[in-house]
Each structure stands twice: as C-alpha cells, then as structure tokens.
Write a protein that holds these residues in place. Structure first.
Motif, mmCIF file in Angstrom:
data_model
loop_
_atom_site.group_PDB
_atom_site.id
_atom_site.type_symbol
_atom_site.label_atom_id
_atom_site.label_comp_id
_atom_site.label_asym_id
_atom_site.label_seq_id
_atom_site.Cartn_x
_atom_site.Cartn_y
_atom_site.Cartn_z
ATOM 1 N N THR A 121 0.850 -1.197 0.000
ATOM 2 C CA THR A 121 0.000 0.000 0.000
ATOM 3 C C THR A 121 0.878 1.236 0.000
ATOM 4 O O THR A 121 1.632 1.474 0.936
ATOM 5 C CB THR A 121 -0.935 0.008 1.219
ATOM 6 N N GLY A 122 0.752 2.046 -1.044
ATOM 7 C CA GLY A 122 1.594 3.229 -1.164
ATOM 8 C C GLY A 122 0.977 4.477 -0.592
ATOM 9 O O GLY A 122 1.682 5.386 -0.151
ATOM 10 N N MET A 123 -0.359 4.533 -0.584
ATOM 11 C CA MET A 123 -1.017 5.771 -0.151
ATOM 12 C C MET A 123 -2.424 5.484 0.352
ATOM 13 O O MET A 123 -3.090 4.563 -0.126
ATOM 14 C CB MET A 123 -1.099 6.766 -1.322
ATOM 15 N N ALA A 165 -2.111 10.222 3.235
ATOM 16 C CA ALA A 165 -0.947 9.635 3.897
ATOM 17 C C ALA A 165 -0.207 8.814 2.848
ATOM 18 O O ALA A 165 -0.826 8.010 2.139
ATOM 19 C CB ALA A 165 -1.371 8.752 5.072
ATOM 20 N N ILE A 166 1.094 9.016 2.729
ATOM 21 C CA ILE A 166 1.868 8.357 1.691
ATOM 22 C C ILE A 166 3.275 8.076 2.199
ATOM 23 O O ILE A 166 3.828 8.842 2.997
ATOM 24 C CB ILE A 166 1.910 9.230 0.411
ATOM 25 N N ARG A 167 3.823 6.968 1.774
ATOM 26 C CA ARG A 167 5.209 6.652 2.134
ATOM 27 C C ARG A 167 6.143 7.601 1.386
ATOM 28 O O ARG A 167 5.949 7.865 0.185
ATOM 29 C CB ARG A 167 5.525 5.201 1.790
ATOM 30 N N ARG A 168 7.153 8.104 2.081
ATOM 31 C CA ARG A 168 8.032 9.114 1.483
ATOM 32 C C ARG A 168 8.670 8.626 0.195
ATOM 33 O O ARG A 168 8.715 9.337 -0.812
ATOM 34 C CB ARG A 168 9.121 9.511 2.495
ATOM 35 N N GLU A 169 9.160 7.377 0.196
ATOM 36 C CA GLU A 169 9.845 6.869 -0.994
ATOM 37 C C GLU A 169 8.896 6.702 -2.172
ATOM 38 O O GLU A 169 9.295 6.817 -3.340
ATOM 39 C CB GLU A 169 10.549 5.540 -0.683
ATOM 40 N N VAL A 170 7.613 6.436 -1.870
ATOM 41 C CA VAL A 170 6.631 6.320 -2.945
ATOM 42 C C VAL A 170 6.388 7.687 -3.576
ATOM 43 O O VAL A 170 6.378 7.836 -4.806
ATOM 44 C CB VAL A 170 5.310 5.720 -2.416
ATOM 45 N N TYR A 171 6.201 8.704 -2.740
ATOM 46 C CA TYR A 171 5.984 10.049 -3.276
ATOM 47 C C TYR A 171 7.159 10.483 -4.150
ATOM 48 O O TYR A 171 6.972 11.021 -5.247
ATOM 49 C CB TYR A 171 5.779 11.062 -2.151
ATOM 50 N N LEU A 172 8.374 10.254 -3.669
ATOM 51 C CA LEU A 172 9.549 10.711 -4.405
ATOM 52 C C LEU A 172 9.755 9.958 -5.712
ATOM 53 O O LEU A 172 10.525 10.401 -6.570
ATOM 54 C CB LEU A 172 10.798 10.602 -3.522
ATOM 55 N N ALA A 173 9.073 8.823 -5.879
ATOM 56 C CA ALA A 173 9.159 8.074 -7.139
ATOM 57 C C ALA A 173 8.206 8.613 -8.201
ATOM 58 O O ALA A 173 8.320 8.252 -9.376
ATOM 59 C CB ALA A 173 8.860 6.593 -6.890
ATOM 60 N N VAL A 188 0.338 6.820 -8.124
ATOM 61 C CA VAL A 188 0.811 5.823 -7.162
ATOM 62 C C VAL A 188 0.522 4.422 -7.699
ATOM 63 O O VAL A 188 1.370 3.523 -7.637
ATOM 64 C CB VAL A 188 0.144 6.035 -5.787
ATOM 65 N N LYS A 189 -0.657 4.225 -8.284
ATOM 66 C CA LYS A 189 -0.974 2.930 -8.887
ATOM 67 C C LYS A 189 -0.056 2.635 -10.068
ATOM 68 O O LYS A 189 0.317 1.483 -10.306
ATOM 69 C CB LYS A 189 -2.437 2.900 -9.328
ATOM 70 N N ARG A 190 0.308 3.666 -10.796
ATOM 71 C CA ARG A 190 1.232 3.505 -11.924
ATOM 72 C C ARG A 190 2.561 2.916 -11.472
ATOM 73 O O ARG A 190 3.213 2.179 -12.223
ATOM 74 C CB ARG A 190 1.466 4.862 -12.595
ATOM 75 N N GLU A 191 2.964 3.225 -10.233
ATOM 76 C CA GLU A 191 4.223 2.704 -9.704
ATOM 77 C C GLU A 191 4.068 1.305 -9.112
ATOM 78 O O GLU A 191 5.028 0.756 -8.569
ATOM 79 C CB GLU A 191 4.769 3.654 -8.632
ATOM 80 N N GLY A 192 2.864 0.726 -9.204
ATOM 81 C CA GLY A 192 2.657 -0.646 -8.754
ATOM 82 C C GLY A 192 2.151 -0.791 -7.332
ATOM 83 O O GLY A 192 2.112 -1.907 -6.799
ATOM 84 N N GLU A 194 -0.840 -0.140 -4.187
ATOM 85 C CA GLU A 194 -2.266 -0.020 -3.968
ATOM 86 C C GLU A 194 -2.579 1.304 -3.269
ATOM 87 O O GLU A 194 -1.735 1.863 -2.561
ATOM 88 C CB GLU A 194 -2.771 -1.186 -3.109
ATOM 89 N N VAL A 195 -3.797 1.779 -3.468
ATOM 90 C CA VAL A 195 -4.275 3.019 -2.841
ATOM 91 C C VAL A 195 -5.514 2.689 -2.024
ATOM 92 O O VAL A 195 -6.472 2.116 -2.544
ATOM 93 C CB VAL A 195 -4.608 4.092 -3.887
ATOM 94 N N GLY A 196 -5.483 3.030 -0.740
ATOM 95 C CA GLY A 196 -6.645 2.857 0.124
ATOM 96 C C GLY A 196 -7.354 4.176 0.340
ATOM 97 O O GLY A 196 -6.853 5.237 -0.042
#
Length: 249
Positions: A121-123, A165-173, A188-192, A194-196
C-alpha cells in the motif's frame, strides 16, 4: 548521533499561502491528534504576503515539533508539498490543507490504514463527505472528479481532498509537475502500489478566503489530465527486482 537517529515516524506537510489566522489553530489541532506519537509538522509558506511568516516564526520558538520553509514567491500547492516532503525527516508523510477545512482528527486513521496495508500500500487518500464549500465549488469538484475517474480509472472518488498519507519513498518516485496533488492516486498505482481510502467529514475553513479559482485552472487541468493519461499508458509494467550485490562501476 545523526539527526536521522532522532527522526520522527510521521511528518505532516502543510502547504500554506496567506493563511495567518489559520496557522496556530491548525497546528494545535494536528498536535492534539498525534499526541503520543512521534511526529513533526512541516509548514511550507508558498510566498505569503500577510502575517503567515511572522506567525510561523513566533510558534517555532514555542513548539519544538514545528518546522517551516518558505518560497520567495508562490509556486503552487503541489510545489509546496514537494518542498515539504523533500525536507521532511519522517518515514510516513501526511499532507493536509492549510485553511482548516481538513480535520486533523482523521490523521491517525489515515496513518494506521497505511501501516496496516503493508509495503504493497503506497497511499491512503481521504475522501470528503459533507462538503462545506459553495454550491458552485461543489459542482466543479464533482464534475472534475467524474471526468478524471472516467479517464484514469483510478478508483478514487475525490482526489481534491488535501488529507493524504503516503510513504516518502513512494511520493519521491512519482513524476513531478504542478497540480500533481490532484492525480496522486493514479500515479501511485502507476508505480505498482495499492491506494486505500478513508472517508473524512469536511468542515468550513477557519478564517480567510480561498486562494484558488475555477477558470484560472480549468484549461491547465485538462492538459494535466491528458498528460497523466499518457504517462499511465507509457508505463508498460512495474519491475520486480530480486538479487543483491554491489552496483557495477
């Protein structure tokens, strides 16, 4: 001991422009919502011309968890969020609008959902209920959200909510562009990942007036939507990396 050794778990990023009357009440609410947790609040003043900078300086002397950054001139909300996240020290990022319409009481629910979702889950995106804006603003938001959802199929009812709410490394990607904050679930989904979603009840802004209009961003929004659609189509697959060892010279 490095400063990273004392890094908080949560960084709350607050982009703000000309919101002097909302600064202290919102900071107090965020701190109350996160009592007992390891956190910092990072305000990014996006070129304010009112007393916002002075308020932040005053409060920083009193509140050790408060940090502030400033753009010399306004660069937009997405740029302010990016500045805050790049300078944040936490592992988990929370974004919230600086006008007080987003209720900080929902921050723990977003963070807990992100943690519970695990690495996949990325975000977690807030989705507003009971909008307190004018009828015209509610109409424009519903229209924009319907068009975006139809084109991008991102599974998100409301991407305009500032609470995320998002993981820092996910946002920076994510690929950066102005107005990125309105397309984050799709990217975020494009990077593989999931979004809740967490439903949040909207409320009136605390003081002041909105800094954003409709017609000044309509055509830019259409171009952004086409651009994000193109980016998603150009992402063939997300690589799953295994193995280890040193990088090649």
């Amino acid at each position: 001991m490095s400063s990273q050794d004392n890094a908080p778990e949560i960084s709350v990023i607050v982009p703000v422009r000309n919101e002097a009357g909302n600064v202290e009440p919102l900071i107090r609410e965020i701190a109350a919502a996160l009592a007992g947790r390891s956190f910092e609040i990072v305000y990014v003043d996006d070129g304010s011309s009112d007393a916002t900078p002075a308020e932040l300086v005053r409060l920083k002397g009193e509140l050790p968890f408060l940090r502030s950054l400033r753009h010399d001139q306004s660069c937009g909300q997405s740029c302010a969020v990016r500045t805050g996240i790049r300078h944040a020290r936490g592992r988990l990022m929370v974004t919230i609008d600086g006008d007080g319409q987003n209720n900080p009481a929902y921050i723990p629910a977003l963070v807990d959902a992100l943690i519970a979702g695990g690495a996949k889950t990325g975000m977690i995106a807030g989705q507003r209920l009971g909008r307190k804006d004018t009828g015209f603003k509610r109409w424009q938001s519903r229209t924009a959200n319907k068009v975006r959802a139809y084109v991008l199929k991102d599974g998100t009812r409301d991407t305009g909510c500032g609470l995320k709410a998002i993981r820092r490394e996910v946002y920076l990607a994510l690929p950066y562009f102005d107005a990125l904050h309105r397309f984050m679930p799709a990217l975020v989904k494009r990077e593989g990942f999931e979004v809740g979603h967490v439903d949040v009840v909207d409320r009136p802004r605390l003081t002041g007036v909105s800094n954003y209009g409709f017609f000044d961003r309509l055509w830019v929004g259409i171009l952004d939507l086409v651009g994000v659609w193109w980016l998603i189509r150009r992402r063939r697959r997300v690589p799953v990396v295994s193995g280890g060892g040193q990088d090649a010279d």
